[in-house]
Design a protein around this motif. Structure first.
Motif, PDB file in Angstrom:
ATOM      1  N   VAL A  78       0.828  -1.202   0.000  1.00  0.00           N
ATOM      2  CA  VAL A  78       0.000   0.000   0.000  1.00  0.00           C
ATOM      3  C   VAL A  78       0.866   1.258   0.000  1.00  0.00           C
ATOM      4  O   VAL A  78       0.477   2.288  -0.532  1.00  0.00           O
ATOM      5  N   ASN A  79       2.057   1.170   0.563  1.00  0.00           N
ATOM      6  CA  ASN A  79       2.984   2.304   0.661  1.00  0.00           C
ATOM      7  C   ASN A  79       2.378   3.457   1.445  1.00  0.00           C
ATOM      8  O   ASN A  79       2.536   4.631   1.082  1.00  0.00           O
ATOM      9  N   ALA A  80       1.686   3.142   2.526  1.00  0.00           N
ATOM     10  CA  ALA A  80       1.068   4.177   3.356  1.00  0.00           C
ATOM     11  C   ALA A  80       2.121   5.072   4.001  1.00  0.00           C
ATOM     12  O   ALA A  80       1.850   6.247   4.260  1.00  0.00           O
ATOM     13  N   ARG A 117       5.799   7.263  -5.537  1.00  0.00           N
ATOM     14  CA  ARG A 117       6.370   8.360  -6.326  1.00  0.00           C
ATOM     15  C   ARG A 117       5.940   9.720  -5.771  1.00  0.00           C
ATOM     16  O   ARG A 117       6.742  10.652  -5.719  1.00  0.00           O
ATOM     17  N   LEU A 118       4.684   9.853  -5.360  1.00  0.00           N
ATOM     18  CA  LEU A 118       4.216  11.117  -4.792  1.00  0.00           C
ATOM     19  C   LEU A 118       4.933  11.426  -3.481  1.00  0.00           C
ATOM     20  O   LEU A 118       5.256  12.587  -3.202  1.00  0.00           O
ATOM     21  N   GLY A 119       5.204  10.416  -2.668  1.00  0.00           N
ATOM     22  CA  GLY A 119       5.973  10.624  -1.448  1.00  0.00           C
ATOM     23  C   GLY A 119       7.383  11.091  -1.742  1.00  0.00           C
ATOM     24  O   GLY A 119       7.919  11.991  -1.086  1.00  0.00           O
ATOM     25  N   GLN A 120       8.001  10.483  -2.757  1.00  0.00           N
ATOM     26  CA  GLN A 120       9.355  10.885  -3.133  1.00  0.00           C
ATOM     27  C   GLN A 120       9.378  12.297  -3.705  1.00  0.00           C
ATOM     28  O   GLN A 120      10.282  13.078  -3.406  1.00  0.00           O
ATOM     29  N   ILE A 121       8.380  12.643  -4.507  1.00  0.00           N
ATOM     30  CA  ILE A 121       8.299  13.998  -5.060  1.00  0.00           C
ATOM     31  C   ILE A 121       8.144  15.016  -3.946  1.00  0.00           C
ATOM     32  O   ILE A 121       8.753  16.081  -3.967  1.00  0.00           O
ATOM     33  N   SER A 165      -0.091   1.689  -6.207  1.00  0.00           N
ATOM     34  CA  SER A 165       0.986   1.517  -5.233  1.00  0.00           C
ATOM     35  C   SER A 165       2.229   2.296  -5.642  1.00  0.00           C
ATOM     36  O   SER A 165       2.845   2.998  -4.823  1.00  0.00           O
ATOM     37  N   ASP A 166       2.600   2.183  -6.915  1.00  0.00           N
ATOM     38  CA  ASP A 166       3.771   2.912  -7.406  1.00  0.00           C
ATOM     39  C   ASP A 166       3.549   4.417  -7.362  1.00  0.00           C
ATOM     40  O   ASP A 166       4.466   5.180  -7.094  1.00  0.00           O
ATOM     41  N   ARG A 167       2.323   4.840  -7.614  1.00  0.00           N
ATOM     42  CA  ARG A 167       2.001   6.270  -7.603  1.00  0.00           C
ATOM     43  C   ARG A 167       2.125   6.843  -6.200  1.00  0.00           C
ATOM     44  O   ARG A 167       2.610   7.963  -6.027  1.00  0.00           O
ATOM     45  N   VAL A 168       1.698   6.102  -5.184  1.00  0.00           N
ATOM     46  CA  VAL A 168       1.834   6.560  -3.797  1.00  0.00           C
ATOM     47  C   VAL A 168       3.308   6.766  -3.465  1.00  0.00           C
ATOM     48  O   VAL A 168       3.700   7.792  -2.902  1.00  0.00           O
ATOM     49  N   SER A 198      -0.415  15.091  -0.645  1.00  0.00           N
ATOM     50  CA  SER A 198      -0.911  14.010   0.202  1.00  0.00           C
ATOM     51  C   SER A 198      -2.343  13.614  -0.148  1.00  0.00           C
ATOM     52  O   SER A 198      -2.718  12.457   0.057  1.00  0.00           O
ATOM     53  N   PHE A 199      -3.142  14.526  -0.668  1.00  0.00           N
ATOM     54  CA  PHE A 199      -4.511  14.170  -1.048  1.00  0.00           C
ATOM     55  C   PHE A 199      -4.504  13.077  -2.106  1.00  0.00           C
ATOM     56  O   PHE A 199      -5.214  12.070  -1.983  1.00  0.00           O
ATOM     57  N   SER A 200      -3.703  13.267  -3.123  1.00  0.00           N
ATOM     58  CA  SER A 200      -3.612  12.267  -4.176  1.00  0.00           C
ATOM     59  C   SER A 200      -2.935  10.991  -3.674  1.00  0.00           C
ATOM     60  O   SER A 200      -3.338   9.880  -4.028  1.00  0.00           O
ATOM     61  N   ALA A 201      -1.915  11.149  -2.830  1.00  0.00           N
ATOM     62  CA  ALA A 201      -1.199   9.974  -2.319  1.00  0.00           C
ATOM     63  C   ALA A 201      -2.121   9.095  -1.476  1.00  0.00           C
ATOM     64  O   ALA A 201      -2.131   7.868  -1.636  1.00  0.00           O
ATOM     65  N   PHE A 202      -2.895   9.697  -0.585  1.00  0.00           N
ATOM     66  CA  PHE A 202      -3.801   8.902   0.239  1.00  0.00           C
ATOM     67  C   PHE A 202      -4.927   8.292  -0.586  1.00  0.00           C
ATOM     68  O   PHE A 202      -5.356   7.160  -0.322  1.00  0.00           O
ATOM     69  N   THR A 203      -5.397   9.003  -1.608  1.00  0.00           N
ATOM     70  CA  THR A 203      -6.439   8.443  -2.474  1.00  0.00           C
ATOM     71  C   THR A 203      -5.926   7.200  -3.187  1.00  0.00           C
ATOM     72  O   THR A 203      -6.614   6.175  -3.223  1.00  0.00           O
ATOM     73  N   HIS A 204      -4.717   7.275  -3.720  1.00  0.00           N
ATOM     74  CA  HIS A 204      -4.141   6.097  -4.382  1.00  0.00           C
ATOM     75  C   HIS A 204      -3.864   4.984  -3.382  1.00  0.00           C
ATOM     76  O   HIS A 204      -4.053   3.810  -3.693  1.00  0.00           O
ATOM     77  N   ALA A 205      -3.409   5.346  -2.171  1.00  0.00           N
ATOM     78  CA  ALA A 205      -3.129   4.320  -1.155  1.00  0.00           C
ATOM     79  C   ALA A 205      -4.403   3.575  -0.762  1.00  0.00           C
ATOM     80  O   ALA A 205      -4.383   2.354  -0.567  1.00  0.00           O
ATOM     81  N   PHE A 206      -5.505   4.306  -0.660  1.00  0.00           N
ATOM     82  CA  PHE A 206      -6.768   3.658  -0.303  1.00  0.00           C
ATOM     83  C   PHE A 206      -7.350   2.844  -1.452  1.00  0.00           C
ATOM     84  O   PHE A 206      -8.249   2.039  -1.232  1.00  0.00           O
TER      85      PHE A 206
END
Length: 115
Positions: free
Chosen positions: A27-29, A74-78, A69-72, A43-51
């Motif tokens: 999940v990469n939470a 990548r958004l955290g790294q960005i 999962s990969d998008r979460v 974080s809005f997009s990251a949590f949406t993808h994680a859920f």
């Protein structure tokens, strides 16, 4: 019994079998929390993808689940890169302000004369 190895009649010879249930991607939470702490607009997009990782995987959309999962991640790294860049920019601006302040005599802490 003969000395030949046992084979599955449904499986073509010379190929490995593909598991029926692929492994669920993480999940990469933690990366979603990183995006919340360091650059909250992402974080809005990251949590949406994680859920969406588990529901997509449960529906059989393995590719969509892996993408989420990969998008979460990548958004955290960005968000870390953006926070690091902003911190570097603040340090540079602070150094410039300190240099200007010292160059203009801002370091004179002696007693002031009353006129």
């Amino acid at each position: 019994m003969s000395g030949a190895p046992m084979t599955n009649p449904d499986q073509p010879t010379g190929q490995q079998s593909v598991p029926q249930h692929p492994i669920r991607p993480p999940v990469n939470a933690g990366w979603a929390v990183v995006s919340l702490l360091f650059f909250w607009p992402l974080s809005f997009s990251a949590f949406t993808h994680a859920f969406n990782v588990y529901p997509l995987w449960a529906d059989g959309d393995v590719a969509g689940s892996r993408y989420a999962s990969d998008r979460v991640k990548r958004l955290g790294q960005i968000s870390l890169w953006i926070a690091g860049g902003l911190l570097l920019l603040v340090c540079i601006l602070y150094a410039i302000a300190a240099i200007v302040w010292f160059a203009n005599g801002g370091h004179d802490y002696g007693p002031r004369r009353m006129r």
